[in-house]
Design an enzyme around this catalytic site. Structure first.
Site, PDB file in Angstrom:
ATOM      1  N   VAL A 119     -25.615  78.528 107.949  1.00 46.14           N
ATOM      2  CA  VAL A 119     -26.161  77.258 107.447  1.00 46.14           C
ATOM      3  C   VAL A 119     -27.589  76.994 107.919  1.00 46.14           C
ATOM      4  O   VAL A 119     -28.201  76.020 107.499  1.00 46.14           O
ATOM      5  CB  VAL A 119     -25.258  76.047 107.779  1.00 46.14           C
ATOM      6  CG1 VAL A 119     -23.891  76.187 107.145  1.00 46.14           C
ATOM      7  CG2 VAL A 119     -25.173  75.812 109.285  1.00 46.14           C
ATOM      8  N   ASN A 164     -18.991  71.283 107.222  1.00 45.54           N
ATOM      9  CA  ASN A 164     -18.108  71.296 108.392  1.00 45.54           C
ATOM     10  C   ASN A 164     -18.643  72.175 109.513  1.00 45.54           C
ATOM     11  O   ASN A 164     -18.327  71.947 110.678  1.00 45.54           O
ATOM     12  CB  ASN A 164     -16.728  71.795 107.931  1.00 45.54           C
ATOM     13  CG  ASN A 164     -15.852  72.225 109.070  1.00 45.54           C
ATOM     14  OD1 ASN A 164     -15.322  71.397 109.811  1.00 45.54           O
ATOM     15  ND2 ASN A 164     -15.703  73.544 109.251  1.00 45.54           N
ATOM     16  N   SER A 217     -18.826  63.457 114.741  1.00 42.65           N
ATOM     17  CA  SER A 217     -18.012  63.583 115.955  1.00 42.65           C
ATOM     18  C   SER A 217     -17.998  62.234 116.667  1.00 42.65           C
ATOM     19  O   SER A 217     -18.957  61.455 116.541  1.00 42.65           O
ATOM     20  CB  SER A 217     -18.609  64.637 116.891  1.00 42.65           C
ATOM     21  OG  SER A 217     -17.951  64.609 118.147  1.00 42.65           O
ATOM     22  N   TYR A 263     -26.169  67.683 120.811  1.00 42.89           N
ATOM     23  CA  TYR A 263     -25.017  67.646 119.891  1.00 42.89           C
ATOM     24  C   TYR A 263     -24.794  66.223 119.387  1.00 42.89           C
ATOM     25  O   TYR A 263     -24.645  65.973 118.180  1.00 42.89           O
ATOM     26  CB  TYR A 263     -23.780  68.154 120.626  1.00 42.89           C
ATOM     27  CG  TYR A 263     -22.482  68.129 119.838  1.00 42.89           C
ATOM     28  CD1 TYR A 263     -22.208  69.103 118.876  1.00 42.89           C
ATOM     29  CD2 TYR A 263     -21.515  67.146 120.065  1.00 42.89           C
ATOM     30  CE1 TYR A 263     -21.004  69.101 118.167  1.00 42.89           C
ATOM     31  CE2 TYR A 263     -20.317  67.134 119.366  1.00 42.89           C
ATOM     32  CZ  TYR A 263     -20.065  68.115 118.425  1.00 42.89           C
ATOM     33  OH  TYR A 263     -18.876  68.111 117.728  1.00 42.89           O
ATOM     34  N   ALA A 264     -24.792  65.263 120.327  1.00 40.62           N
ATOM     35  CA  ALA A 264     -24.536  63.869 119.955  1.00 40.62           C
ATOM     36  C   ALA A 264     -25.629  63.329 119.037  1.00 40.62           C
ATOM     37  O   ALA A 264     -25.344  62.579 118.093  1.00 40.62           O
ATOM     38  CB  ALA A 264     -24.420  63.009 121.217  1.00 40.62           C
ATOM     39  N   ALA A 265     -26.875  63.734 119.295  1.00 43.51           N
ATOM     40  CA  ALA A 265     -27.975  63.277 118.428  1.00 43.51           C
ATOM     41  C   ALA A 265     -27.783  63.807 117.013  1.00 43.51           C
ATOM     42  O   ALA A 265     -27.983  63.089 116.025  1.00 43.51           O
ATOM     43  CB  ALA A 265     -29.314  63.748 119.005  1.00 43.51           C
ATOM     44  N   LYS A 291     -24.937  64.679 115.598  1.00 43.26           N
ATOM     45  CA  LYS A 291     -23.757  64.072 114.963  1.00 43.26           C
ATOM     46  C   LYS A 291     -24.005  62.606 114.598  1.00 43.26           C
ATOM     47  O   LYS A 291     -23.427  62.097 113.630  1.00 43.26           O
ATOM     48  CB  LYS A 291     -22.542  64.205 115.883  1.00 43.26           C
ATOM     49  CG  LYS A 291     -22.084  65.666 116.091  1.00 43.26           C
ATOM     50  CD  LYS A 291     -21.675  66.322 114.790  1.00 43.26           C
ATOM     51  CE  LYS A 291     -21.031  67.687 115.003  1.00 43.26           C
ATOM     52  NZ  LYS A 291     -20.639  68.335 113.736  1.00 43.26           N
ATOM     53  N   ILE A 295      -9.857  67.355 118.936  1.00 37.75           N
ATOM     54  CA  ILE A 295      -9.019  68.139 118.040  1.00 37.75           C
ATOM     55  C   ILE A 295      -8.927  69.558 118.596  1.00 37.75           C
ATOM     56  O   ILE A 295      -9.958  70.150 118.949  1.00 37.75           O
ATOM     57  CB  ILE A 295      -9.636  68.195 116.615  1.00 37.75           C
ATOM     58  CG1 ILE A 295     -10.058  66.797 116.129  1.00 37.75           C
ATOM     59  CG2 ILE A 295      -8.676  68.878 115.642  1.00 37.75           C
ATOM     60  CD1 ILE A 295      -8.945  65.786 115.987  1.00 37.75           C
TER      61      ILE A 295
END
Ligand code: NAD
Length: 267
Positions: free
Chosen positions: A77, A103, A153, A167-169, A171, A200
């Protein structure tokens, strides 16, 4: 009083005969979604990342065992052209595109002090720009109504997470992206929504170096109101809902799938 046309909820969710593209379709939530779509009569094109230790042939075999039609296509991607080709495969193999699910994602641990530009850029390239690449190609290939979903997330989408700011930025960015795309594409009958998974059990969360790992997941399950972490299929079925006619008036939204984790009273 004229109530207009009232549709009675039934088993026809409008999915049978549709065509979907899923990035990161060889493992975890993406693979579970391919199976959920097979059961619903949706043909799928599964994008997979060649460098990753997931077996796309096994995902294809599982879908076909359910009577589904699917095709696995190599697609990183971070490569706009590869994503375009992934989408074109849906059109050439199955005659069109109705659904696209962004995804694919990576999760890496890095403190702010240790976060190099390379850490930051490579994370954003997959987890945020990778979503843009799929939505852009998919919307371009849709000639009628359609449904787009991106996977965010609880990290970024709801909570902060130390040592995972990049990662949080990404998402959190997915949510702003989805809202804007929803507004832009609504006149064309294309809906765009996000799912926000909680904890998960998948290859990503089982990675003890970058995420919780098996022991961390087991322990975290006790703090979740549902008493356990989630299964990939439980997120997949939420995505299936958002892309079905049952969600025909839902766009620009996000659906949290977390067993009550983010609404519990802190203790
Ligand atoms: P996973 O690791 O099984 O799935 C991620 C998929 O993305 C893999 O198939 C991987 O090969 C693919 N991928 C990674 N880099 C790619 C690239 N450059 N190009 C194409 N594909 C690439 O884990 P999962 O939990 O099923 O993850 C699916 C999504 O759910 C991810 O976006 C993840 O961030 C998100 N998510 C997971 C959890 C969780 O607890 N598991 C929680 C919140 C959000």
């Amino acid at each position: 009083m004229n109530l207009g046309q009232i549709s009675v909820p039934g088993r026809d969710d409008g999915l049978a005969g549709k065509v979907a593209v899923i990035t990161g379709g060889a493992s975890g939530i993406g693979r579970a979604l391919a199976l959920a779509y097979a059961r619903a009569g949706v043909s799928t094109v599964l994008g997979y990342h060649p460098g990753d230790p997931h077996d796309p042939a096994a995902a294809v075999a599982d879908v076909e065992a359910l009577g589904g039609r699917t095709l696995a296509v190599e697609a990183d991607v971070t490569d706009s052209n590869a994503v375009r080709v992934l989408v074109q495969n849906a059109v050439s193999e199955f005659g069109g595109l109705d659904i696209a699910v962004a995804n694919a994602g990576i999760l890496r641990r890095a403190t702010l002090a240790d976060m190099t530009d390379e850490h930051w850029n490579s994370m954003l390239d997959v987890d945020l720009t990778g979503v843009v690449r799929l939505l852009r190609a998919a919307a371009g290939a849709m000639h009628g109504s359609g449904a787009l979903v991106a996977v965010s997330s609880i990290a970024g989408g709801v909570y902060g997470w130390g040592e995972h700011a990049h990662y949080a930025a990404a998402k959190a960015g997915v949510l702003g992206l989805i809202r804007s795309v929803a507004v832009e594409l609504a006149p064309r009958g294309i809906r765009a929504n996000a799912v926000i998974p909680g904890l998960i059990e998948t290859p990503q969360s089982l990675d003890a170096e970058n995420s919780l790992g098996p022991d961390g997941l087991e322990a975290a399950g006790h703090g979740i109101p549902a008493g356990r972490v989630g299964h990939a299929d439980e997120v997949a079925r939420a995505i299936r809902f958002l892309t079905s006619d049952d969600a025909s008036y839902i766009t620009g939204e996000h659906l949290v799938v977390d067993g009550g984790l983010t609404v519990r009273f802190p203790s």
